[in-house]
Design a protein around this motif. Structure first.
Motif, PDB file in Angstrom:
ATOM      1  N   THR A 285       0.138   7.633   7.179  1.00 13.45           N
ATOM      2  CA  THR A 285       1.154   7.080   6.291  1.00 13.45           C
ATOM      3  C   THR A 285       2.521   7.052   6.970  1.00 13.45           C
ATOM      4  OG1 THR A 285       1.566   9.274   5.348  1.00 13.45           O
ATOM      5  CG2 THR A 285      -0.032   7.870   4.215  1.00 13.45           C
TER       6      THR A 285
ATOM      7  N   GLN B 191      -3.429  12.448   6.095  1.00 17.76           N
ATOM      8  CA  GLN B 191      -2.466  12.096   5.059  1.00 17.76           C
ATOM      9  C   GLN B 191      -1.072  11.898   5.642  1.00 17.76           C
ATOM     10  OE1 GLN B 191      -3.214  11.441   1.892  1.00 17.76           O
ATOM     11  NE2 GLN B 191      -1.080  10.989   1.392  1.00 17.76           N
TER      12      GLN B 191
ATOM     13  N   LYS C 256     -11.450   5.468  -0.885  1.00 19.01           N
ATOM     14  CA  LYS C 256     -11.060   5.163  -2.264  1.00 19.01           C
ATOM     15  C   LYS C 256     -11.118   3.666  -2.524  1.00 19.01           C
ATOM     16  CE  LYS C 256      -7.360   6.060  -5.606  1.00 19.01           C
ATOM     17  NZ  LYS C 256      -6.020   6.675  -5.798  1.00 19.01           N
TER      18      LYS C 256
ATOM     19  N   SER D  93     -10.996   7.392   6.487  1.00 20.54           N
ATOM     20  CA  SER D  93      -9.948   8.139   5.783  1.00 20.54           C
ATOM     21  C   SER D  93     -10.173   8.126   4.277  1.00 20.54           C
ATOM     22  CB  SER D  93      -8.581   7.535   6.092  1.00 20.54           C
ATOM     23  OG  SER D  93      -8.462   6.258   5.483  1.00 20.54           O
TER      24      SER D  93
ATOM     25  N   ILE E 151       0.835  -1.211   0.000  1.00 15.62           N
ATOM     26  CA  ILE E 151       0.000   0.000   0.000  1.00 15.62           C
ATOM     27  C   ILE E 151       0.866   1.256   0.000  1.00 15.62           C
ATOM     28  CG2 ILE E 151      -1.927  -1.163   1.112  1.00 15.62           C
ATOM     29  CD1 ILE E 151      -1.180   0.235   3.715  1.00 15.62           C
TER      30      ILE E 151
ATOM     31  N   TYR F 218      -8.089   7.240   2.116  1.00 16.93           N
ATOM     32  CA  TYR F 218      -7.488   5.987   1.623  1.00 16.93           C
ATOM     33  C   TYR F 218      -8.525   4.861   1.594  1.00 16.93           C
ATOM     34  CZ  TYR F 218      -5.188   1.447   2.159  1.00 16.93           C
ATOM     35  OH  TYR F 218      -4.838   0.126   2.031  1.00 16.93           O
TER      36      TYR F 218
END
Length: 431
Positions: free
Chosen positions: A425, A421, A158, A153, A28, A155
């Motif tokens: 990550t 973000q 999506k 989130s 990822i 992420y």
């Protein structure tokens, strides 16, 4: 599960103390070396779709046990305002398989709210319906609050959108959902990330509550200030100003470029005062005759799918050259010097003004406002222009305060997105 760059390919990232953490390549993307990546199947004790109420119809009641549906678990909130309830008898039938425990995550898994969800933070007894998936995280692997932030989130959203199935209402099958990969920092770092993002959520929620409070205050002020008083005078709109039409004879190719501008339909619908920044280009040929919009003109929509939305007003308070109006609206230019344009815009949007317009709506599937009826529309005004201006100024100041708060809310949401973000990550480390 993950793949290191190796000694020569590792990438460093600075943490809060200025030292560096090694990054590794995962399926990822780049993540800190200490982080893992696990599938939802590995993270969750169970993932169970809710009660299919179309097949197994529960016994509904006015009171009883809440049955949560997709619209009750959106945007990180559990909303019981429009919740349905089932009887205790029905609850006993479903309680073993479809109960909700504290720290479960309820995910909207079907339809327009696909991917939105909320953590369940209480011990209150509830069940859930078929358009919700219950995910029960393993506490020894993932912090429930961190889990909630990941699942809300961009992420994860999506992932949901890109993997949806179905020709009608989109959904993500359980076997697909189980494969979704989740970044997993060590538990202490999960807790720190969740706490930081929860603080951002609290900031956003406080602004939302303040805006809701201010809107209620404004509604009360409009009701009080714009309800006609005994000493107000009644005038027909045909005695106050004249109507002109919006753009005519234009094709799709005329819009989006050109040397002139027009006010879009939604600018009229959304704003008491026309937003000068919400205008678009239109091409007018040399010598073409169209009606220009001038400062202090009122703009109205003359057609709507519902009578409640017919005749919504907006007033232009700026001088803008070569400005025109969309073809779905009409303009109204006031020639009576004893009528304030902004006051008229407010009163036409008030409960009093909406009621007057409502009874003039003509149509069945689509409602229209005729020019003759509009001219004969009787509106009450304070006799004094000063009083009209005073009322409009009070309401305008309230709108200005609301606009400023909504701007703050927009910034707060952007800050939260930026934090997600960075923190989710591992680009910024808190531990």
């Amino acid at each position: 599960m993950v793949k290191d760059y190796g000694k020569d390919g590792a990438r460093p990232i600075s943490d809060k103390e200025g030292t560096f953490s090694t990054m590794k390549q995962t399926e990822i993307g780049l993540l800190p070396e200490e982080w893992d990546v696990n599938s939802l199947k590995e993270i969750c004790k169970d993932m169970i779709q809710g009660i299919n109420t179309a097949i197994d119809v529960p016994e509904y009641s006015f009171e009883g046990v809440p049955i949560l549906k997709a619209n009750n678990v959106i945007d990180g909130q559990i909303d019981l305002n429009n919740c349905e309830f089932i009887s205790v008898k029905s609850f006993r039938k479903y309680s073993t398989r479809f109960h909700i425990s504290k720290n479960d995550f309820l995910l909207s898994n079907i339809g327009a709210r696909l991917g939105s969800g909320s953590i369940y933070l209480t011990d209150a007894v509830s069940v859930y319906a078929w358009n919700v998936m219950r995910l029960s995280p393993k506490k020894n692997i993932i912090n429930p609050h961190y889990f909630s932030q990941i699942l809300n989130s961009p992420y994860f959203n999506k992932l949901m959108i890109n993997n949806q199935s179905g020709s009608g209402m989109g959904f993500v099958p359980k076997n697909v959902l189980q494969t979704f990969q989740i970044p997993l920092p060590p538990l202490p770092e999960q807790e720190a990330i969740a706490e930081a993002l929860s603080d951002a959520d609290a900031w956003i929620e406080s602004l939302e509550q303040l805006i809701a409070k201010k809107r209620l205050i404004k509604q009360g002020a409009m009701q009080e200030l714009l309800t006609p008083k005994k000493d107000w005078e009644v005038k027909k709109l045909g005695e106050v100003g004249k109507i002109y039409g919006g753009l005519s004879g234009k094709t799709k190719q005329d819009f989006g470029s050109g040397n002139s501008y027009y006010i879009p339909f939604m600018n009229v619908m959304k704003n008491v005062v026309t937003d000068k920044n919400f205008i678009e280009k239109v091409n007018l040929k040399q010598g073409e005759t169209q009606n220009r919009v001038l400062k202090n003109d009122l703009l109205f929509n003359g057609s709507s799918e519902t009578p409640e939305e017919l005749g919504i007003s907006s007033v232009l308070l700026d001088d803008i050259d070569n400005l025109y109006l969309n073809s779905f609206c009409f303009g109204f230019r006031i020639f009576d010097e004893n009528v304030s344009p902004i006051f008229l815009s407010y009163i036409m949007r008030s409960p009093y003004g909406r009621e007057v317009i409502f009874y003039l709506a003509q149509g069945a599937t689509r409602y229209n406002l005729s020019k003759a009826n509009f001219f004969n529309l009787e509106i009450a005004f304070p006799k004094s222009l000063t009083e009209q201006t005073r009322i409009a100024t009070i309401l305008s100041d309230m709108d200005g305060e609301l606009e400023a708060l909504e701007g703050q809310l927009g910034k707060a949401r952007k800050v939260k997105q930026g934090m997600m973000q960075e923190l989710l990550t591992g680009r910024v480390r808190l531990v």
